[in-house]
Design a protein around this motif. Structure first.
Motif, PDB file in Angstrom:
ATOM      1  N   MET A  39       8.667  -4.215  15.411  1.00  0.00           N
ATOM      2  CA  MET A  39       9.910  -3.447  15.314  1.00  0.00           C
ATOM      3  C   MET A  39      10.477  -3.119  16.693  1.00  0.00           C
ATOM      4  N   LEU A  40       9.602  -2.764  17.639  1.00  0.00           N
ATOM      5  CA  LEU A  40      10.057  -2.304  18.947  1.00  0.00           C
ATOM      6  C   LEU A  40      10.540  -3.438  19.839  1.00  0.00           C
ATOM      7  N   PHE A  41       9.788  -4.525  19.889  1.00  0.00           N
ATOM      8  CA  PHE A  41      10.089  -5.593  20.843  1.00  0.00           C
ATOM      9  C   PHE A  41      10.775  -6.818  20.225  1.00  0.00           C
ATOM     10  N   TYR A  42      10.633  -7.004  18.916  1.00  0.00           N
ATOM     11  CA  TYR A  42      11.181  -8.220  18.302  1.00  0.00           C
ATOM     12  C   TYR A  42      12.218  -7.919  17.220  1.00  0.00           C
ATOM     13  N   LYS A  43      12.374  -6.635  16.886  1.00  0.00           N
ATOM     14  CA  LYS A  43      13.311  -6.232  15.835  1.00  0.00           C
ATOM     15  C   LYS A  43      13.010  -6.947  14.519  1.00  0.00           C
ATOM     16  N   LYS A  44      11.726  -7.136  14.258  1.00  0.00           N
ATOM     17  CA  LYS A  44      11.295  -7.787  13.022  1.00  0.00           C
ATOM     18  C   LYS A  44      10.304  -6.881  12.299  1.00  0.00           C
ATOM     19  N   ASN A  45      10.482  -6.783  11.004  1.00  0.00           N
ATOM     20  CA  ASN A  45       9.568  -6.005  10.169  1.00  0.00           C
ATOM     21  C   ASN A  45       8.485  -6.940   9.653  1.00  0.00           C
ATOM     22  N   ILE A  46       7.322  -6.876  10.273  1.00  0.00           N
ATOM     23  CA  ILE A  46       6.246  -7.807   9.932  1.00  0.00           C
ATOM     24  C   ILE A  46       5.741  -7.611   8.504  1.00  0.00           C
ATOM     25  N   LEU A  47       6.024  -6.437   7.936  1.00  0.00           N
ATOM     26  CA  LEU A  47       5.619  -6.172   6.549  1.00  0.00           C
ATOM     27  C   LEU A  47       6.400  -7.027   5.559  1.00  0.00           C
ATOM     28  N   LYS A  48       7.557  -7.533   6.003  1.00  0.00           N
ATOM     29  CA  LYS A  48       8.413  -8.327   5.119  1.00  0.00           C
ATOM     30  C   LYS A  48       8.427  -9.802   5.490  1.00  0.00           C
ATOM     31  N   LEU A  49       7.568 -10.181   6.428  1.00  0.00           N
ATOM     32  CA  LEU A  49       7.541 -11.568   6.896  1.00  0.00           C
ATOM     33  C   LEU A  49       6.131 -12.136   6.795  1.00  0.00           C
ATOM     34  N   GLY A  50       6.034 -13.433   6.622  1.00  0.00           N
ATOM     35  CA  GLY A  50       4.722 -14.070   6.511  1.00  0.00           C
ATOM     36  C   GLY A  50       3.948 -13.516   5.339  1.00  0.00           C
ATOM     37  N   GLY A  85     -14.393   4.081   9.009  1.00  0.00           N
ATOM     38  CA  GLY A  85     -13.143   4.819   8.831  1.00  0.00           C
ATOM     39  C   GLY A  85     -11.983   4.117   9.508  1.00  0.00           C
ATOM     40  N   ALA A  86     -12.220   3.574  10.711  1.00  0.00           N
ATOM     41  CA  ALA A  86     -11.176   2.835  11.423  1.00  0.00           C
ATOM     42  C   ALA A  86     -10.810   1.557  10.686  1.00  0.00           C
ATOM     43  N   ILE A  87     -11.807   0.881  10.147  1.00  0.00           N
ATOM     44  CA  ILE A  87     -11.566  -0.348   9.379  1.00  0.00           C
ATOM     45  C   ILE A  87     -10.745  -0.038   8.134  1.00  0.00           C
ATOM     46  N   LEU A  88     -11.106   1.053   7.473  1.00  0.00           N
ATOM     47  CA  LEU A  88     -10.364   1.477   6.283  1.00  0.00           C
ATOM     48  C   LEU A  88      -8.935   1.843   6.655  1.00  0.00           C
ATOM     49  N   GLY A  89      -8.774   2.514   7.802  1.00  0.00           N
ATOM     50  CA  GLY A  89      -7.437   2.897   8.247  1.00  0.00           C
ATOM     51  C   GLY A  89      -6.563   1.694   8.532  1.00  0.00           C
ATOM     52  N   HIS A  90      -7.138   0.676   9.161  1.00  0.00           N
ATOM     53  CA  HIS A  90      -6.365  -0.529   9.461  1.00  0.00           C
ATOM     54  C   HIS A  90      -5.931  -1.235   8.181  1.00  0.00           C
ATOM     55  N   THR A  91      -6.795  -1.244   7.203  1.00  0.00           N
ATOM     56  CA  THR A  91      -6.510  -1.947   5.955  1.00  0.00           C
ATOM     57  C   THR A  91      -5.537  -1.178   5.070  1.00  0.00           C
ATOM     58  N   PHE A  92      -5.631   0.149   5.117  1.00  0.00           N
ATOM     59  CA  PHE A  92      -4.759   1.006   4.302  1.00  0.00           C
ATOM     60  C   PHE A  92      -4.152   2.075   5.216  1.00  0.00           C
ATOM     61  N   SER A  93      -3.180   1.658   6.008  1.00  0.00           N
ATOM     62  CA  SER A  93      -2.594   2.539   7.018  1.00  0.00           C
ATOM     63  C   SER A  93      -1.694   3.598   6.403  1.00  0.00           C
ATOM     64  N   MET A  94      -1.936   4.850   6.798  1.00  0.00           N
ATOM     65  CA  MET A  94      -1.125   5.945   6.275  1.00  0.00           C
ATOM     66  C   MET A  94       0.295   5.913   6.835  1.00  0.00           C
ATOM     67  N   TRP A  95       0.511   5.164   7.935  1.00  0.00           N
ATOM     68  CA  TRP A  95       1.820   5.104   8.575  1.00  0.00           C
ATOM     69  C   TRP A  95       2.801   4.211   7.819  1.00  0.00           C
ATOM     70  N   GLY A 132       2.700   3.297   4.269  1.00  0.00           N
ATOM     71  CA  GLY A 132       2.523   3.286   2.820  1.00  0.00           C
ATOM     72  C   GLY A 132       1.198   2.727   2.370  1.00  0.00           C
ATOM     73  N   PHE A 133       0.168   2.909   3.178  1.00  0.00           N
ATOM     74  CA  PHE A 133      -1.199   2.471   2.862  1.00  0.00           C
ATOM     75  C   PHE A 133      -1.301   0.952   2.655  1.00  0.00           C
ATOM     76  N   LYS A 134      -0.454   0.242   3.407  1.00  0.00           N
ATOM     77  CA  LYS A 134      -0.597  -1.202   3.526  1.00  0.00           C
ATOM     78  C   LYS A 134      -1.326  -1.471   4.835  1.00  0.00           C
ATOM     79  N   GLY A 135      -1.658  -2.728   5.117  1.00  0.00           N
ATOM     80  CA  GLY A 135      -2.359  -2.984   6.363  1.00  0.00           C
ATOM     81  C   GLY A 135      -2.751  -4.423   6.572  1.00  0.00           C
ATOM     82  N   GLY A 136      -3.765  -4.610   7.389  1.00  0.00           N
ATOM     83  CA  GLY A 136      -4.221  -5.941   7.763  1.00  0.00           C
ATOM     84  C   GLY A 136      -5.519  -6.319   7.073  1.00  0.00           C
TER      85      GLY A 136
END
Length: 209
Positions: free
Chosen positions: A27-38, A91-101, A103-107
């Motif tokens: 979002m900051l450097f490419y103006k792309k929402n990675i959640l909606k791409l790939g 906890g960090a692994i869980l956070g990455h997978t279900f990020s509170m920032w 909508g609990f989506k992630g990697g």
């Protein structure tokens, strides 16, 4: 470490793990929402695919970093048994997978897991990272490197280190990583998986074209 201390450490690890660097960089450097791409994931694989090599490398390193910081939350109360680093790091692994920032989506938890591994067993981290880079150099596929890397770390944990905690967690994460890469597996079989723009796999595909 008391139960209260453990819960606080785990929640702090989740907080750090939740930081969606792939999304923020897009979002900051490419103006792309990675959640909606790939694939819609915020991790290394999709970042390489959608934003390119520089962003992919940055997200890889940042996700490793946040996994390490999360695991270190086990020590904020003072000296603690080594196993707490791995368990709190979950906890960090869980956070990455279900990020509170977001909508609990992630990697897919690959790089963040490596960050936790770095704090738990640095030697195994070096081996895992070497495997990861080698497979990328050979195939140019981050997804392939992730799946092979987790598989080999699990086998080494069982048959070489004889570390039951790492073996159990690595095995569980391997199953999870394969599940999260199920669409990648289909693309690999069909020969349509995305490649980074370097490595033998990419160069071979370019020479054919």
């Amino acid at each position: 470490m008391t139960v209260f201390h453990f819960v606080i450490s785990f929640l702090l690890a989740y907080f750090f793990g939740s930081m969606p660097f792939g999304y923020w960089i897009g979002m900051l450097f490419y103006k792309k929402n990675i959640l909606k791409l790939g694939s819609g994931n915020i991790g290394t694989t999709n970042t390489f695919r959608v934003l390119g090599t520089r962003a992919g490398v940055a997200v890889l390193l940042l996700d490793i970093f946040k996994g390490s910081v999360g695991a270190l939350m086990a020590y904020i109360w003072g000296p603690a048994p080594a196993w707490t680093v791995m368990v709190v790091g979950l906890g960090a692994i869980l956070g990455h997978t279900f990020s509170m920032w977001i909508g609990f989506k992630g990697g897919k938890a690959v790089a963040t897991s490596m960050g936790v591994l770095l704090m738990y067993n640095p030697t195994m981290f070096v081996i895992a990272f070497a495997i990861f880079l080698t497979v990328i150099l050979l195939t140019s596929m981050v997804s392939m490197a992730s799946m092979i890397g987790f598989t080999l770390v699990t086998l080494l944990s069982i048959f070489w280190l004889h570390d039951w905690l790492l073996s159990i967690i690595a095995f569980a994460l391997t199953i999870f990583v394969f599940y999260r890469h199920r669409e990648n597996i289909v693309r690999i079989k069909n020969g349509t998986e995305s490649m980074v723009h370097w490595g033998l796999g990419y160069w071979r595909s370019q020479s054919k074209n």
